[in-house]
Design a protein around this motif. Structure first.
Motif, short mmCIF file in Angstrom:
data_model
loop_
_atom_site.label_atom_id
_atom_site.label_comp_id
_atom_site.label_asym_id
_atom_site.label_seq_id
_atom_site.Cartn_x
_atom_site.Cartn_y
_atom_site.Cartn_z
N MET A 1 0.84 -1.19 0.00
CA MET A 1 0.00 0.00 0.00
C MET A 1 0.89 1.25 0.00
O MET A 1 1.70 1.45 0.88
CB MET A 1 -0.88 -0.02 1.25
N ALA A 2 0.73 2.06 -0.98
CA ALA A 2 1.50 3.30 -1.06
C ALA A 2 0.66 4.44 -0.52
O ALA A 2 -0.52 4.57 -0.83
CB ALA A 2 1.90 3.57 -2.51
N LEU A 3 1.29 5.27 0.30
CA LEU A 3 0.60 6.42 0.85
C LEU A 3 0.76 7.61 -0.08
O LEU A 3 1.84 7.86 -0.60
CB LEU A 3 1.19 6.81 2.21
N ASP A 4 -0.32 8.34 -0.24
CA ASP A 4 -0.26 9.57 -1.02
C ASP A 4 -0.14 10.72 -0.01
O ASP A 4 -1.16 11.22 0.50
CB ASP A 4 -1.51 9.72 -1.89
N LYS A 5 1.09 11.07 0.33
CA LYS A 5 1.34 12.08 1.36
C LYS A 5 0.67 13.42 1.04
O LYS A 5 0.12 14.07 1.92
CB LYS A 5 2.85 12.28 1.56
N ASP A 6 0.72 13.81 -0.23
CA ASP A 6 0.12 15.09 -0.61
C ASP A 6 -1.38 15.10 -0.35
O ASP A 6 -1.93 16.09 0.13
CB ASP A 6 0.41 15.39 -2.08
N LYS A 7 -2.06 13.98 -0.64
CA LYS A 7 -3.50 13.90 -0.42
C LYS A 7 -3.79 13.94 1.07
O LYS A 7 -4.73 14.64 1.51
CB LYS A 7 -4.09 12.63 -1.03
N ILE A 8 -3.00 13.24 1.87
CA ILE A 8 -3.20 13.24 3.32
C ILE A 8 -3.03 14.65 3.88
O ILE A 8 -3.83 15.13 4.68
CB ILE A 8 -2.24 12.26 4.02
N ILE A 9 -2.00 15.35 3.43
CA ILE A 9 -1.75 16.73 3.90
C ILE A 9 -2.90 17.63 3.50
O ILE A 9 -3.37 18.45 4.31
CB ILE A 9 -0.40 17.25 3.37
N GLU A 10 -3.40 17.49 2.29
CA GLU A 10 -4.54 18.31 1.85
C GLU A 10 -5.76 18.02 2.69
O GLU A 10 -6.50 18.93 3.08
CB GLU A 10 -4.84 18.07 0.36
N ASP A 11 -6.01 16.73 3.02
CA ASP A 11 -7.15 16.38 3.86
C ASP A 11 -7.00 16.99 5.26
O ASP A 11 -7.97 17.48 5.84
CB ASP A 11 -7.29 14.86 3.98
N LEU A 12 -5.77 16.97 5.78
CA LEU A 12 -5.53 17.54 7.11
C LEU A 12 -5.73 19.05 7.11
O LEU A 12 -6.23 19.61 8.09
CB LEU A 12 -4.12 17.19 7.59
N LYS A 13 -5.35 19.70 6.04
CA LYS A 13 -5.53 21.15 5.95
C LYS A 13 -7.00 21.54 6.04
O LYS A 13 -7.35 22.58 6.58
CB LYS A 13 -4.95 21.70 4.65
N GLY A 14 -7.87 20.69 5.52
CA GLY A 14 -9.30 20.99 5.52
C GLY A 14 -10.01 20.56 6.79
O GLY A 14 -11.19 20.85 6.97
N ALA A 15 -9.31 19.90 7.70
CA ALA A 15 -9.94 19.38 8.92
C ALA A 15 -10.04 20.46 9.98
O ALA A 15 -9.23 21.38 10.04
CB ALA A 15 -9.14 18.20 9.44
N SER A 16 -11.05 20.30 10.84
CA SER A 16 -11.21 21.23 11.97
C SER A 16 -10.27 20.80 13.09
O SER A 16 -9.73 19.68 13.09
CB SER A 16 -12.65 21.22 12.47
N ILE A 17 -10.13 21.66 14.08
CA ILE A 17 -9.30 21.35 15.24
C ILE A 17 -9.83 20.11 15.97
O ILE A 17 -9.05 19.25 16.38
CB ILE A 17 -9.23 22.56 16.21
N LEU A 18 -11.13 20.02 16.10
CA LEU A 18 -11.73 18.86 16.78
C LEU A 18 -11.46 17.58 16.01
O LEU A 18 -11.14 16.54 16.61
CB LEU A 18 -13.23 19.07 16.97
N GLU A 19 -11.55 17.64 14.70
CA GLU A 19 -11.26 16.47 13.88
C GLU A 19 -9.79 16.06 14.00
O GLU A 19 -9.47 14.87 14.10
CB GLU A 19 -11.61 16.74 12.42
N LEU A 20 -8.89 17.05 14.01
CA LEU A 20 -7.47 16.74 14.16
C LEU A 20 -7.17 16.15 15.53
O LEU A 20 -6.37 15.22 15.66
CB LEU A 20 -6.63 18.00 13.92
N ASN A 21 -7.82 16.69 16.56
CA ASN A 21 -7.65 16.16 17.91
C ASN A 21 -8.10 14.71 17.98
O ASN A 21 -7.42 13.86 18.57
CB ASN A 21 -8.42 17.02 18.91
#
Length: 120
Positions: A1-21
């Motif tokens: 399984m290859a991780l798409d780091k750019d996609k993960i970072i983009e998803d994290l950028k759009g997350a709220s603080i509660l979601e990140l917590n």
């Protein structure tokens, strides 16, 4: 399984603080790790403390030992022989518990005649 780091970072950028917590907690539980950094926190706390007294160390006398001896006599009030012993015995503490201003002044005097000085 290859991780798409750019996609993960983009998803994290759009997350709220509660979601990140929630994500951090889930990762900690899944991998039995902690995201806390106690060493970094302790280091940051120590960095904010202001030092009130300094020890002035003659680290190295340099090429102009005679001039350094003269400055040491003026700074410490010691005689010629004692000042020479300090220069020959470097590294040596010139002044203990000096204020920041006094320590910087002594450092400036000694560095002005070619010595290497460390404030501790």
């Amino acid at each position: 399984m290859a991780l798409d780091k750019d996609k993960i970072i983009e998803d994290l950028k759009g997350a709220s603080i509660l979601e990140l917590n929630d994500l951090v907690k889930a990762i900690e539980d899944e991998f039995d790790v902690s995201a806390a950094a106690p060493v970094a926190a302790a280091g940051a706390a120590g960095a904010t403390e202001s030092k009130s007294s300094f020890d002035v160390e003659l680290t190295e006398a340099g090429q102009e030992k005679v001039k350094v001896i003269k400055e040491l006599r003026d700074i410490t009030g010691k005689g010629l022989l004692d000042a020479k012993k300090m220069v020959d015995g470097a590294p040596v503490i010139v002044k203990k518990g000096a204020s920041e201003d006094e320590a910087n002044k002594i450092k400036e005097q000694l560095e002005g005649v070619g010595a290497t000085v460390t404030l501790k």
